[in-house]
Design a protein around this motif. Structure first.
Motif, short mmCIF file in Angstrom:
data_model
loop_
_atom_site.label_atom_id
_atom_site.label_comp_id
_atom_site.label_asym_id
_atom_site.label_seq_id
_atom_site.Cartn_x
_atom_site.Cartn_y
_atom_site.Cartn_z
N GLU A 220 0.82 -1.22 0.00
CA GLU A 220 0.00 0.00 0.00
C GLU A 220 0.85 1.27 0.00
OE1 GLU A 220 -3.96 -1.71 2.34
OE2 GLU A 220 -2.32 -0.85 3.49
N THR A 223 1.19 3.01 -3.27
CA THR A 223 0.03 3.58 -3.95
C THR A 223 -0.11 5.07 -3.64
OG1 THR A 223 -1.46 3.15 -2.08
CG2 THR A 223 -1.20 1.39 -3.71
N LYS A 224 -0.79 5.76 -4.53
CA LYS A 224 -0.98 7.20 -4.36
C LYS A 224 -1.76 7.46 -3.07
CE LYS A 224 -2.10 11.28 -7.08
NZ LYS A 224 -2.21 12.08 -5.90
N LYS A 225 -2.73 6.60 -2.81
CA LYS A 225 -3.61 6.82 -1.66
C LYS A 225 -2.85 6.76 -0.33
CE LYS A 225 -8.06 5.60 0.19
NZ LYS A 225 -8.17 4.51 1.15
N LEU A 226 -1.95 5.81 -0.19
CA LEU A 226 -1.29 5.63 1.11
C LEU A 226 0.22 5.86 1.07
CD1 LEU A 226 -3.34 2.56 2.47
CD2 LEU A 226 -3.61 4.98 3.02
N GLU A 231 5.22 7.53 -3.01
CA GLU A 231 4.93 6.28 -3.70
C GLU A 231 5.85 6.04 -4.91
OE1 GLU A 231 2.75 8.59 -2.94
OE2 GLU A 231 2.00 9.53 -4.77
N ARG A 375 -9.17 3.46 8.38
CA ARG A 375 -9.00 3.93 7.00
C ARG A 375 -7.71 3.33 6.43
NH1 ARG A 375 -12.10 8.16 9.08
NH2 ARG A 375 -13.87 8.37 7.69
N TYR A 376 -6.66 3.32 7.24
CA TYR A 376 -5.46 2.55 6.90
C TYR A 376 -4.90 2.01 8.21
CZ TYR A 376 -2.37 6.37 8.47
OH TYR A 376 -1.72 7.32 9.23
N THR A 398 -7.44 -3.77 5.09
CA THR A 398 -6.31 -2.90 4.78
C THR A 398 -5.12 -3.26 5.65
OG1 THR A 398 -5.60 -0.58 4.59
CG2 THR A 398 -7.06 -1.10 6.41
N GLU A 417 -14.54 2.19 2.26
CA GLU A 417 -14.32 3.05 3.40
C GLU A 417 -15.58 3.87 3.70
OE1 GLU A 417 -10.52 5.16 2.98
OE2 GLU A 417 -11.50 6.83 3.99
#
Ligand code: GLC
Length: 467
Positions: A220, A223-226, A231, A375-376, A398, A417
């Motif tokens: 994760e 990734t852009k999100k986390l 990343e 959320r993470y 997650t 989420e």
């Protein structure tokens, strides 16, 4: 090296890991550790909160760390924890920022820069030379960077650094200027420009290996999100990134011996568990009835943990019989939301805004379903503790949650989420709860999982060896 380690000082999960992993590594047999006996030692800042135990600290070294040409005194104290030496580093920047973590980035930056550099300097004043420096999170990441600079100057060639990431978005404050003051050049790195003077990125860059606290979180982080903006950088250097899931202190968190819970039980004596449920209901001022399912939450109340999703999902449960017991502190807005839920359902919901290890254990041992809709979650420890106590977790799929829970066998995972997805998962879980035999088999599966530190310690030992 870490900013916190139990039992000396604990704010969050980092302390559990930094407290337990060194001991687990030392406990490995030569065979399990790849043919060597590991002499692991722990280095911590002598935070003000630790100062009260000063009587048991033995001064062993003192030296100066240069800052803008001025000497800052560093003192090293030793204390034994079992057979393990623990080094505490004291000095003006550590005392000035009285709390473990300060809201003031400048104070924190100063404190942990000093600590990281003093810790490296310390190794030259002991008759013990580390082969491996194992840093954790941004607070100690600079030690890896400082080591790299030493090595460019031909020193400490045999020492290797690795960095474990417990929570990527905490990159640490910008240290441009401060690094120069401490005589650390900002060298050319291939880090993104905005990150070139932040301790966590510098540590990632300088370390031989980067470890995420679970294999899924390692993915994760790309990734852009986390990925916290790193990343692309991390993807380029994917070869040096890996994941090792944390363990829990399986001796302390043992329902067969835990003194903090009213009735002790095991997978074979699950019946005894109902005493803990009744006691929890009584303690929380809820109706005492073994058939009513209890949702439990033990968590820091931060955005990361998705407490808002849990509160919203609970408030939308139409089913007649349920109760919820919630324990934690953190963000005042989330605390207020939790209190509001309690007002809305005074005879079903109990909310306690505090940190309380004893009460936490009573929730693990007495509630039926553990909610953790993070959320993470780099690793997460409480879902493992919950399972060990036969409390079935519902979590988002997650990070470490995905790596430690088997959906439908030891707990329930959901993807999206939002509160609706959680609510759906809660309804499914309540259906499973209705079937007593099925529920008990879930509990037994969960309790049979091995979350002890030994497996993870072995993986770290292998990694040390490979370096
Ligand atoms: C941080 C992470 C948590 C992890 C802990 C220990 O608190 O948020 O997921 O379990 O560090 O590694």
């Amino acid at each position: 090296m870490a900013a916190e380690a139990a039992p000396f000082v604990k704010i969050g999960g980092l302390a559990d890991v930094a407290g337990a992993l060194p001991a687990a590594l030392r406990a490995l047999s030569e065979e399990d550790a790849g043919g060597v006996k590991l002499d692991v030692r722990l280095v911590l800042p002598l935070h003000m909160v630790i100062r009260t135990e000063a009587a048991t600290l033995r001064p062993i070294a003192s030296f100066a760390v240069k800052r803008s040409g001025v000497d800052i005194g560093a003192q090293v104290y030793e204390m034994s924890s079992g057979d393990m030496p623990v080094y505490f580093i004291a000095g003006e920047p550590i005392t000035t920022s009285a709390s473990v973590y300060s809201a003031n980035a400048a104070l924190d930056g100063e404190k942990y820069t000093f600590f990281s550099l003093a810790a490296l300097e310390m190794t030259k004043h002991l008759d013990w030379e580390p082969d491996i420096i194992h840093a954790n999170d941004w607070h100690t990441a600079l030690t890896a960077y400082a080591l790299q600079i030493e090595q460019w100057n031909g020193k400490m060639q045999d020492t290797k650094a690795l960095l474990t990431v417990h929570n990527l978005p905490f990159l640490g404050p910008d240290l441009t200027g401060r690094l120069a003051a401490y005589g650390l050049p900002l060298s050319q790195t291939d880090l993104p420009e905005w990150a070139h003077a932040q301790p966590l990125p510098l540590g990632l860059w300088a370390s031989k290996k980067n470890v995420a606290v679970s294999p899924t979180y390692a993915e994760e982080m790309l990734t852009k999100k986390l990925g916290a903006g790193l990343e692309n950088y991390l993807t380029i250097h994917k070869d040096k990134l890996m994941g090792i899931v944390n363990g829990i202190d399986a001796e302390s968190f043992n329902p067969e011996t835990d003194k903090a819970i009213p009735a002790r039980f095991s997978a074979e004596t699950l019946k005894e568990r109902s005493w803990n449920k009744a006691a929890l209901q009584q303690l929380a001022g809820l109706e005492i009835d073994s058939t009513i399912p209890i949702f439990g939450i033990v968590s820091r109340m931060t955005d990361q943990k998705g407490i808002d999703l849990a509160l919203s999902a609970i408030s939308r449960l139409k089913r007649k019989n349920w109760q919820a017991v919630i324990l934690g502190t953190g963000d005042p807005t989330i605390e207020k939301q939790a209190k509001r839920l309690e007002k809305l359902f005074p005879d079903r919901v109990k909310v306690e805004i505090r940190y309380d290890e004893g009460f936490a254990r009573k929730i693990y041992a007495g509630s039926d379903i553990f909610l953790m809709p993070s959320r993470y979650e780099p690793c997460g420890l409480s879902q493992m503790i919950a399972m060990r106590y036969g409390c079935i977790p519902i979590t988002r799929a997650t990070g470490g949650l995905k790596d430690t829970i088997k959906h439908g066998e030891t707990g329930f995972l959901f993807e999206k989420e939002d509160a609706k997805a959680l609510l759906k998962s809660m309804r499914e879980t309540l259906e499973a709860y209705e079937n007593n035999d099925h529920w008990q088999s879930l509990q037994r599966n969960a309790m049979a999982q091995d979350f002890s530190w030994k497996n993870s310690a072995k993986q770290y030992a292998d990694l040390y060896k490979s370096l």
